[in-house]
Design a protein around this motif. Structure first.
Motif, PDB file in Angstrom:
ATOM      1  N   VAL A 142       0.846  -1.201   0.000  1.00 46.59           N
ATOM      2  CA  VAL A 142       0.000   0.000   0.000  1.00 46.59           C
ATOM      3  C   VAL A 142       0.877   1.246   0.000  1.00 46.59           C
ATOM      4  O   VAL A 142       0.645   2.201  -0.757  1.00 46.59           O
ATOM      5  CB  VAL A 142      -0.940  -0.004   1.220  1.00 46.59           C
ATOM      6  N   TYR A 143       1.901   1.252   0.858  1.00 39.65           N
ATOM      7  CA  TYR A 143       2.815   2.397   0.906  1.00 39.65           C
ATOM      8  C   TYR A 143       3.493   2.617  -0.441  1.00 39.65           C
ATOM      9  O   TYR A 143       3.604   3.751  -0.921  1.00 39.65           O
ATOM     10  CB  TYR A 143       3.881   2.174   1.978  1.00 39.65           C
ATOM     11  N   LEU A 144       3.949   1.536  -1.046  1.00 37.42           N
ATOM     12  CA  LEU A 144       4.668   1.664  -2.318  1.00 37.42           C
ATOM     13  C   LEU A 144       3.752   2.223  -3.406  1.00 37.42           C
ATOM     14  O   LEU A 144       4.167   3.070  -4.209  1.00 37.42           O
ATOM     15  CB  LEU A 144       5.241   0.312  -2.734  1.00 37.42           C
ATOM     16  N   LEU A 145       2.501   1.753  -3.438  1.00 37.70           N
ATOM     17  CA  LEU A 145       1.546   2.254  -4.429  1.00 37.70           C
ATOM     18  C   LEU A 145       1.290   3.748  -4.231  1.00 37.70           C
ATOM     19  O   LEU A 145       1.389   4.543  -5.171  1.00 37.70           O
ATOM     20  CB  LEU A 145       0.237   1.474  -4.319  1.00 37.70           C
ATOM     21  N   LEU A 146       0.986   4.142  -3.005  1.00 39.73           N
ATOM     22  CA  LEU A 146       0.594   5.522  -2.743  1.00 39.73           C
ATOM     23  C   LEU A 146       1.771   6.479  -2.780  1.00 39.73           C
ATOM     24  O   LEU A 146       1.643   7.608  -3.281  1.00 39.73           O
ATOM     25  CB  LEU A 146      -0.118   5.609  -1.388  1.00 39.73           C
ATOM     26  N   VAL A 147       2.929   6.044  -2.267  1.00 41.88           N
ATOM     27  CA  VAL A 147       4.116   6.905  -2.328  1.00 41.88           C
ATOM     28  C   VAL A 147       4.519   7.135  -3.779  1.00 41.88           C
ATOM     29  O   VAL A 147       4.927   8.235  -4.167  1.00 41.88           O
ATOM     30  CB  VAL A 147       5.279   6.295  -1.521  1.00 41.88           C
ATOM     31  N   GLY A 148       4.385   6.087  -4.600  1.00 44.21           N
ATOM     32  CA  GLY A 148       4.692   6.240  -6.020  1.00 44.21           C
ATOM     33  C   GLY A 148       3.777   7.234  -6.710  1.00 44.21           C
ATOM     34  O   GLY A 148       4.174   7.903  -7.668  1.00 44.21           O
ATOM     35  N   MET A 149       2.523   7.354  -6.237  1.00 44.28           N
ATOM     36  CA  MET A 149       1.593   8.328  -6.799  1.00 44.28           C
ATOM     37  C   MET A 149       1.847   9.734  -6.250  1.00 44.28           C
ATOM     38  O   MET A 149       1.571  10.729  -6.916  1.00 44.28           O
ATOM     39  CB  MET A 149       0.149   7.918  -6.484  1.00 44.28           C
ATOM     40  N   LEU A 150       2.376   9.809  -5.030  1.00 44.62           N
ATOM     41  CA  LEU A 150       2.556  11.100  -4.370  1.00 44.62           C
ATOM     42  C   LEU A 150       3.876  11.769  -4.740  1.00 44.62           C
ATOM     43  O   LEU A 150       3.930  12.991  -4.928  1.00 44.62           O
ATOM     44  CB  LEU A 150       2.483  10.912  -2.850  1.00 44.62           C
ATOM     45  N   VAL A 151       4.953  10.978  -4.870  1.00 48.12           N
ATOM     46  CA  VAL A 151       6.296  11.530  -5.054  1.00 48.12           C
ATOM     47  C   VAL A 151       6.854  11.062  -6.392  1.00 48.12           C
ATOM     48  O   VAL A 151       6.883   9.852  -6.660  1.00 48.12           O
ATOM     49  CB  VAL A 151       7.233  11.082  -3.906  1.00 48.12           C
ATOM     50  N   PRO A 152       7.303  11.956  -7.249  1.00 50.45           N
ATOM     51  CA  PRO A 152       7.914  11.540  -8.530  1.00 50.45           C
ATOM     52  C   PRO A 152       9.121  10.640  -8.283  1.00 50.45           C
ATOM     53  O   PRO A 152       9.882  10.841  -7.321  1.00 50.45           O
ATOM     54  CB  PRO A 152       8.336  12.864  -9.169  1.00 50.45           C
ATOM     55  N   SER A 153       9.304   9.664  -9.151  1.00 53.11           N
ATOM     56  CA  SER A 153      10.369   8.683  -8.943  1.00 53.11           C
ATOM     57  C   SER A 153      11.759   9.295  -8.967  1.00 53.11           C
ATOM     58  O   SER A 153      12.675   8.797  -8.317  1.00 53.11           O
ATOM     59  CB  SER A 153      10.273   7.574 -10.004  1.00 53.11           C
TER      60      SER A 153
END
Length: 643
Positions: free
Chosen positions: A385-396
């Motif tokens: 869940v963290y990986l999905l949402l962090v990926g949406m919130l912060v550019p790679s």
């Protein structure tokens, strides 16, 4: 000779077969010895009537010799019980547990590097009057650190066979196996003085160790220098934070390429299934529910495997024990001690074993406080869940100094969960669970290079557990959610629509939509619409289900481009209609909600089992649910203000 698996007490056990119990303190290599003796094929089950588990196996002999059953008892520092685990050991040895026959003989697994401190347990076991043998572990580390012991002379002084064993490498195990098979030839041990007479026990210990030529190990100068840094009240905490920051940077940096490969493979498999299967409903079920639902979570398997690799390396190197001692000073503020930190750290993998590990804590108050706060620790189920949402919130590609921004945000979430656990424990020990604790002691293992076999065994077990969860709980939840999101299908109402519009129409009028709309008033202040609410409800089965639910929602909203559909979702009704759904404040609120909410039926069940009451699971679910809502609202408001 060979070792085969057998569940002690099962009907297939030979009548009158001998039973040997392994007795030893925690972290002496007892389980490694047991695994090598039984060929890594064991049975684990609960003792009748209690929640403490036991591992049992059999050693089969050739040439007509009788086989021997072996039981690995929980780790104990003595036979005068202070904790539930130690009580089970005492009851097992006394034959007070139904279905668990008392042992005919004992194998005392003793760490050579802490032999003097282990002599009290040896004396208590010898006083039982049963035939005994000693498996002397860590002798390689003892000698490499300048110590020594004569195993033969030690055996003469104790009146029992002593076999040197290096448990994690299996060295000495064949000799120990032979000794166990010949247990009837063991002499009764030399009876020690009364174990409650400290002066006589100390004199006996000195006499035995003197006869064995025991010379204690000296900690290498380099190790002492490392400990001066890692155990320093301030420097140690800073080092711990740096280690954890690097830990989470590694999870993103190393596993991301592998995640892309897994995601691409499942995407191609889903497309192939859709093209090959004729009936549209069946094709959608296979591609969306089976492949998409499970694959949407399996793409995070590389990160989860790497998480357990890093944990195994930290534990095997001896660092995690130092972290527990270091955090004992911090835990004192909460009213707990380093034992609680060990259980909390175990919860980083999963709250269930973390809660179960509290059995070794002698204080019932400390056990409850730890059990009720440990679910706040950031477990591996939260990671997808963290990986999905962090990926949406912060550019790679975003960075902050030398560190990737995504890794820092992930570290921040784990830090928030850890600090919240400590705060919750402090509140509990000062309100509902007042009372005094007991002294804390923990044996510090020497620094060592972790055994790759031990690391692979730990990682393999963790990954296997995750895959079994994927094949059962998450698969079942994905199928149920697919049905809720797909029915009623309304073919008459969608006739003439293009596939994308028809799919969106079915989704908006599905059973899941009705369910989501029913709870939407509760979560709408957090920025969650009914689609997110369905994901939250599904995540009660397992947090990872939220990821598969969002994947199915994205596929239903935009079948042609589900990978980008989530970020393109908009509110479908109300004053926010047409506005983006996954804004930065909403994503922040979701992340914080998952930090705090108790969304795991397995954790609730084990809390009920370990506390023997529904009162404590109900308290945990309620306070964590309220905390999740309030903190998510605060996070959304703060991010909204900061823009």
């Amino acid at each position: 000779m060979s070792a085969t698996c057998h569940d002690a007490g099962a009907a297939s056990a030979p009548a009158g077969a001998a039973e040997i119990a392994l007795v030893g303190a925690p972290n002496v290599g007892k389980s490694s010895v047991f695994n090598h003796l039984t060929g890594l094929r064991v049975k684990t089950a609960n003792y009748p009537g209690v929640t403490v588990t036991r591992s049992s196996g059999r050693i089969e002999a050739r040439g007509g010799m009788p086989s021997v059953g072996v039981t690995d008892l929980p780790g104990t520092y003595g036979l005068t019980p202070l904790s539930p685990d130690e009580q089970v050991v005492a009851d097992h040895l006394a034959g007070r547990l139904p279905g668990a026959p008392p042992p005919d003989a004992l194998v005392l697994v003793v760490d050579a590097t802490t032999l003097r401190r282990s002599m009290s347990l040896v004396a208590q076991a010898a006083a039982k009057g049963l035939p005994c043998a000693v498996a002397l572990t860590m002798t390689d580390e003892l000698r490499s650190a300048g110590g020594d012991v004569d195993a033969v002379e030690l055996g003469r002084a104790l009146g029992m066979p002593v076999v040197e064993v290096v448990g994690h490498r299996g060295r000495g195990v064949p000799a120990l196996r032979d000794a166990i098979l010949a247990w009837r030839t063991w002499e009764r041990p030399v009876l020690p003085p009364p174990v409650d007479d400290d002066d006589e026990l100390a004199a006996w210990t000195t006499s035995v160790l003197g006869a064995a030529g025991y010379r204690a190990a000296t900690l290498p100068r380099r190790s002492r220098g490392i400990d001066r840094v890692l155990l320093h009240p301030l420097g140690g905490l800073l080092a711990f934070l740096v280690v954890m920051a690097v830990f989470f940077q590694t999870i993103f940096a190393v596993a991301a390429p592998l995640q892309g490969l897994v995601e691409g493979a499942f995407s191609r498999l889903s497309d192939a299934a859709s093209a090959a299967i004729g009936p549209p409903l069946v094709a959608d079920f296979v591609s969306t529910a089976l492949i998409g639902g499970v694959g949407g979570v399996l793409v995070f398997l590389p990160q989860i495997a790497l998480l357990f690799v890093l944990l195994a390396l930290l534990e095997g190197s001896g660092y995690l024990a130092r972290a527990a001692v270091l955090m004992d000073r911090v835990m004192a503020v909460t009213g707990l001690d380093g034992r609680a930190f060990v259980s909390m750290l175990s919860s980083v993998a999963c709250a269930v074993p973390g809660i179960m590990s509290t059995r070794t804590m002698p204080s019932s108050r400390d056990r409850l406080a730890t059990m009720l706060s440990a679910p706040l620790m950031p477990c591996s189920a939260r990671l997808p869940v963290y990986l999905l949402l962090v990926g949406m919130l912060v550019p790679s590609g975003a960075t902050w100094g030398p560190f990737g921004a995504q890794g820092l945000v992930l570290f921040g979430l784990y830090l928030l969960g850890g600090l919240s656990t400590l705060v919750a424990a402090a509140v509990l020990t000062k309100t509902a669970l007042r009372g005094g604790g007991l002294p804390f002691y923990l044996e510090l293992p020497p620094y060592r290079v972790p055994s790759w076999r031990t690391v692979l065994h730990a990682v393999g077990g963790a990954v296997g557990t995750f895959l079994r969860k994927m094949a059962t709980v998450i698969l079942a939840a994905s199928v149920v959610l697919w049905a809720l999101l797909s029915f009623p299908s309304r073919p008459a109402e969608t006739a003439g629509m293009d596939p994308a519009d028809a799919s969106a129409y079915v989704l908006d009028h599905s059973w899941a939509a009705s369910l989501g709309h029913a709870v939407q008033p509760v979560f709408e202040p957090l920025g969650f619409d009914w689609r997110i609410d369905v994901g939250l409800l599904g995540s009660m089965a397992a947090r990872e289900v939220f990821v598969s639910t969002m994947g199915q929602v994205a596929t239903a909203e935009n079948p042609d481009s589900p990978s980008t559909a989530l970020q393109e979702l908009t509110w479908t009704e109300g004053p926010r209609a047409g506005q983006p759904l996954f804004t930065a404040p909403t994503i922040a609120a979701l992340l914080v909600f998952f930090v705090y909410a108790l969304q795991c039926f397995a954790t609730i069940a084990v809390l009920r089992r370990e506390s023997n009451s529904w009162r404590w699971p109900a308290l945990a679910f309620t306070y964590m649910g309220v905390l999740a809502w309030v903190m998510a609202w605060a996070a959304r408001s703060l991010v909204g203000v900061l823009g």
